[in-house]
Design a protein around this motif. Structure first.
Motif: not given
Ligand SMILES: O=C(O)CCC(=O)C(=O)O
Length: 281
Positions: A110-121
């Motif tokens: 695995m290279n990474t398991g990553q959450m990528m959560i974009l907030a408004p703005g």
């Protein structure tokens, strides 16, 4: 003609996914996560995201910009979600990774398991190729170094920041060339779909102009003789993986990787495979 990505499902066969990847460098795969798995992932990731800050604490401007001031990132997904193991061992995605990475390594991890959560703005992220992490071995006419998937845990739309992708940019002769706006599309997809893309295709997070979070989960694999982005065994200690199959332990850095056709290994302890060297059960 406007730039676009092909769309398929694993029901059409891994070959269909591979041929789209070969042509475009990225492909949207629908029905990737079953409704039950999606529900479990959402619950785990909502719990893990609760109370976390957006943006990076790094003093380095480039790292902070790339991370995104209004982006929440966290890894260690194997310790935060049992459901994550079902994504990590998804047969279809592993078959794609086997095809693209095993010609150039004894095993990948695995290279990474990553959450990528974009907030408004959150503005759009700088376009990049994931293979730039290992720029000395990334080349227009070279081999695949890494393969990734961005999973939509909620719908990805043009407005909430669906990933920007430049189809065909993996085949460009000149990797210093910038993409023209007309060459960029977005991985618009419903929750449960995933956009698989190679380390050689240009992409980046979109801008979130809505008032809701964009829930994305990234999972990537990298050749076993290269250092992964995530410090795997530190992020997922033995207790988190001891009951898991050997394949999972290996993907998470708890097994050596073979080189030289299997006659030698890297990432060993006392020159033994990791669990043997450490005397782990
Ligand atoms: O958030 C996205 O859609 C893509 C993010 C990305 O490519 C990255 O952070 O490396």
């Amino acid at each position: 003609m406007a730039a676009s990505l092909r769309e398929t499902t694993f029901a059409n066969g891994v070959e269909d996914v591979l041929s789209a990847l070969d042509a475009d460098g990225g492909v949207v795969v629908h029905e990737f996560l079953s409704p039950d798995l999606l529900d479990r992932l959402r619950a785990d990731m909502q719990r893990a995201a609760s109370g976390r800050e957006f943006g990076s604490a790094s003093a380095n401007d480039q790292i902070r910009n790339f991370w995104g001031d209004k982006t929440m990132r966290f890894t260690r997904l194997a310790t935060r979600s049992d459901a994550f193991f079902d994504v990590l061992t998804h047969e279809g995605f592993l078959a794609v990774a086997d095809n693209l990475l095993l010609p150039n390594c004894g095993s990948y991890w695995m290279n990474t398991g990553q959450m990528m959560i974009l907030a408004p703005g959150q503005p759009a992220q700088a376009l990049h190729r994931d293979g730039e992490n290992w720029s000395r071995v990334l080349s227009p006419h070279g081999f695949e170094v890494t393969i990734s998937c961005m999973f939509a845990l909620e719908d990805f739309t043009t407005a909430n920041g669906a990933t920007h992708v430049v189809p065909g940019s993996h085949r460009w002769d000149d990797y210093s060339r910038q993409a023209r706006p007309s060459e960029i599309t977005q991985a618009v997809m419903p929750a449960g779909s995933g956009m698989i893309y190679t380390g050689r295709v240009i992409h980046g997070g979109g801008a979130n102009t809505t008032d809701a979070w964009r829930w994305g989960m990234h999972l990537s694999f990298v050749l076993g003789w290269l250092a992964p982005e995530e410090a795997l065994p530190l992020a997922a200690p033995w207790d988190a993986v001891r009951a898991q199959p050997q394949r999972v332990q290996q993907l998470l850095g708890w097994r050596s990787t073979t080189i030289g056709g299997g006659n030698a290994h890297l990432w060993s302890v006392d020159y033994e495979d990791v669990p043997d060297g450490l005397g782990l059960d």
